[in-house]
Design an enzyme around this catalytic site. Structure first.
Site, PDB file in Angstrom:
ATOM      1  N   GLY A 194     -25.197  -5.464  -3.368  1.00  0.00           N
ATOM      2  CA  GLY A 194     -25.887  -4.511  -2.505  1.00  0.00           C
ATOM      3  C   GLY A 194     -24.934  -3.832  -1.543  1.00  0.00           C
ATOM      4  O   GLY A 194     -25.341  -3.342  -0.482  1.00  0.00           O
ATOM      5  N   ALA A 195     -23.650  -3.774  -1.912  1.00  0.00           N
ATOM      6  CA  ALA A 195     -22.614  -3.291  -0.995  1.00  0.00           C
ATOM      7  C   ALA A 195     -22.604  -1.779  -0.847  1.00  0.00           C
ATOM      8  O   ALA A 195     -21.845  -1.251  -0.033  1.00  0.00           O
ATOM      9  CB  ALA A 195     -21.236  -3.766  -1.472  1.00  0.00           C
ATOM     10  N   ASP A 199     -25.716  -4.197 -13.092  1.00  0.00           N
ATOM     11  CA  ASP A 199     -27.082  -4.697 -13.040  1.00  0.00           C
ATOM     12  C   ASP A 199     -26.991  -6.207 -12.907  1.00  0.00           C
ATOM     13  O   ASP A 199     -26.749  -6.928 -13.883  1.00  0.00           O
ATOM     14  CB  ASP A 199     -27.837  -4.320 -14.325  1.00  0.00           C
ATOM     15  CG  ASP A 199     -29.241  -4.904 -14.377  1.00  0.00           C
ATOM     16  OD1 ASP A 199     -29.667  -5.555 -13.391  1.00  0.00           O
ATOM     17  OD2 ASP A 199     -29.916  -4.725 -15.415  1.00  0.00           O
ATOM     18  N   SER A 222     -35.418 -13.540   3.860  1.00  0.00           N
ATOM     19  CA  SER A 222     -36.221 -12.722   4.768  1.00  0.00           C
ATOM     20  C   SER A 222     -37.136 -13.642   5.564  1.00  0.00           C
ATOM     21  O   SER A 222     -37.537 -14.710   5.071  1.00  0.00           O
ATOM     22  CB  SER A 222     -37.069 -11.718   3.988  1.00  0.00           C
ATOM     23  OG  SER A 222     -38.048 -11.113   4.830  1.00  0.00           O
ATOM     24  N   TYR A 246     -42.646  -9.842  -2.853  1.00  0.00           N
ATOM     25  CA  TYR A 246     -41.472  -9.921  -1.991  1.00  0.00           C
ATOM     26  C   TYR A 246     -41.433 -11.263  -1.250  1.00  0.00           C
ATOM     27  O   TYR A 246     -40.409 -11.952  -1.240  1.00  0.00           O
ATOM     28  CB  TYR A 246     -41.491  -8.769  -0.993  1.00  0.00           C
ATOM     29  CG  TYR A 246     -40.289  -8.728  -0.073  1.00  0.00           C
ATOM     30  CD1 TYR A 246     -39.055  -8.302  -0.537  1.00  0.00           C
ATOM     31  CD2 TYR A 246     -40.395  -9.109   1.265  1.00  0.00           C
ATOM     32  CE1 TYR A 246     -37.946  -8.265   0.300  1.00  0.00           C
ATOM     33  CE2 TYR A 246     -39.297  -9.067   2.107  1.00  0.00           C
ATOM     34  CZ  TYR A 246     -38.075  -8.637   1.621  1.00  0.00           C
ATOM     35  OH  TYR A 246     -36.982  -8.603   2.464  1.00  0.00           O
ATOM     36  N   ALA A 247     -42.542 -11.643  -0.642  1.00  0.00           N
ATOM     37  CA  ALA A 247     -42.587 -12.891   0.112  1.00  0.00           C
ATOM     38  C   ALA A 247     -42.295 -14.089  -0.785  1.00  0.00           C
ATOM     39  O   ALA A 247     -41.538 -14.993  -0.418  1.00  0.00           O
ATOM     40  CB  ALA A 247     -43.946 -13.045   0.788  1.00  0.00           C
ATOM     41  N   ALA A 248     -42.893 -14.101  -1.972  1.00  0.00           N
ATOM     42  CA  ALA A 248     -42.679 -15.230  -2.881  1.00  0.00           C
ATOM     43  C   ALA A 248     -41.229 -15.288  -3.350  1.00  0.00           C
ATOM     44  O   ALA A 248     -40.644 -16.375  -3.473  1.00  0.00           O
ATOM     45  CB  ALA A 248     -43.615 -15.105  -4.081  1.00  0.00           C
ATOM     46  N   LYS A 273     -38.564 -14.269  -1.736  1.00  0.00           N
ATOM     47  CA  LYS A 273     -37.683 -14.714  -0.662  1.00  0.00           C
ATOM     48  C   LYS A 273     -37.905 -16.193  -0.345  1.00  0.00           C
ATOM     49  O   LYS A 273     -36.958 -16.904   0.021  1.00  0.00           O
ATOM     50  CB  LYS A 273     -37.888 -13.851   0.580  1.00  0.00           C
ATOM     51  CG  LYS A 273     -37.443 -12.398   0.387  1.00  0.00           C
ATOM     52  CD  LYS A 273     -35.970 -12.298   0.018  1.00  0.00           C
ATOM     53  CE  LYS A 273     -35.483 -10.863   0.001  1.00  0.00           C
ATOM     54  NZ  LYS A 273     -34.035 -10.749  -0.304  1.00  0.00           N
TER      55      LYS A 273
END
Length: 249
Positions: free
Chosen positions: A14-15, A64, A143, A155-157, A159
């Site tokens: 993610g740079a 990827d 997160s 998203y929550a699961a 993280k």
């Protein structure tokens, strides 16, 4: 396997922007060579060029990271360009703002692949390097949503799974100088931020502001250093205290 003669090498996913770019810059300032990884190769090259202009050994890779074969190829490429890897910093992630009824199976899988499977694959791919390093570091970006639930379940699961993966992986590095830790940011000024809600989220944060990427990169910098050797299997929440008392909703 021997330790390379040059500076220690950090792989940062993610740079290409946001927290990943800030983290890559910070690690370069700490004396590490940096492999800038992003699915957007142009963005990765932009970060690597900025590092190079500041005298930091760097290289860019458009990858990827959810692909097992790509992870293996990345190991070979980084070895050829920079040397063996001592630090793996998994920043790349995606957020789909969909609730249960709107989340498709394909979307769910994509979030899990990027946010959980990719850090697993890369840690597996670089494990031998990390173990051979004088001190190895794996740092994952989770997160606050993974610590308490969130309105977007995929998203929550993902993280929450990454937090558990972080504490579980330390068993694979038992008896080595490798530590595995995570940071769990709250709302932060990156491309992922829900900007229309930023003012409301700041008002619900005890410090009166949402995060800058520098706030999180500073903690990553500590975890990346020698003096953090006693910290292992942990997740550090960085959100100005918001999740202790409030909800961003």
């Amino acid at each position: 396997m021997t330790t390379p003669a040059g500076p220690p090498v950090a792989v940062v996913t993610g740079a290409g922007g946001g927290l990943g770019a800030v983290t890559a810059t910070m690690l370069g300032e700490l004396g590490l060579a940096v492999a800038c990884v992003d699915i957007d190769e142009v963005a990765a090259k932009r970060t690597a060029t900025e590092l190079g202009n500041n005298g930091v050994a760097s290289a860019a890779y458009g990858v990827d990271i959810t692909s097992e074969s790509a992870a293996g190829s990345l190991v070979d490429a980084v070895h050829a360009d920079l040397g063996q890897v001592s630090h793996l910093v998994n920043i790349a992630g995606i957020l789909r703002r969909t609730h249960l009824a709107d989340t498709t199976a394909d979307s769910w899988r994509q979030v899990m692949d990027v946010n959980v499977t990719a850090p697993f694959l890369l840690t597996q791919a670089f494990a031998d390097d990390l173990k051979a390093a004088e001190y190895g570091r794996v740092i994952n970006c989770a997160s606050f949503a993974g610590t308490r639930g969130y309105e977007y379940p995929a998203y929550a699961a993902s993280k929450a799974a990454l937090i558990n993966l972080t504490s579980s992986l330390m068993f694979d590095f038992w008896g080595t100088a490798v530590t595995v830790n995570a940071v769990a940011p709250g709302a932060m000024v990156t491309p992922m931020l829900d900007r229309p809600a930023a003012e409301r989220m700041a008002a619900k944060t005890p410090t009166g502001r949402i995060l800058d990427p520098d706030d999180v990169a500073a903690v990553i910098g500590f975890l990346a250093g020698r003096t953090s050797r006693g910290v292992n299997g942990t997740t550090t929440v960085i959100d100005g205290g918001a999740s202790l008392l409030f909800s961003y909703k």
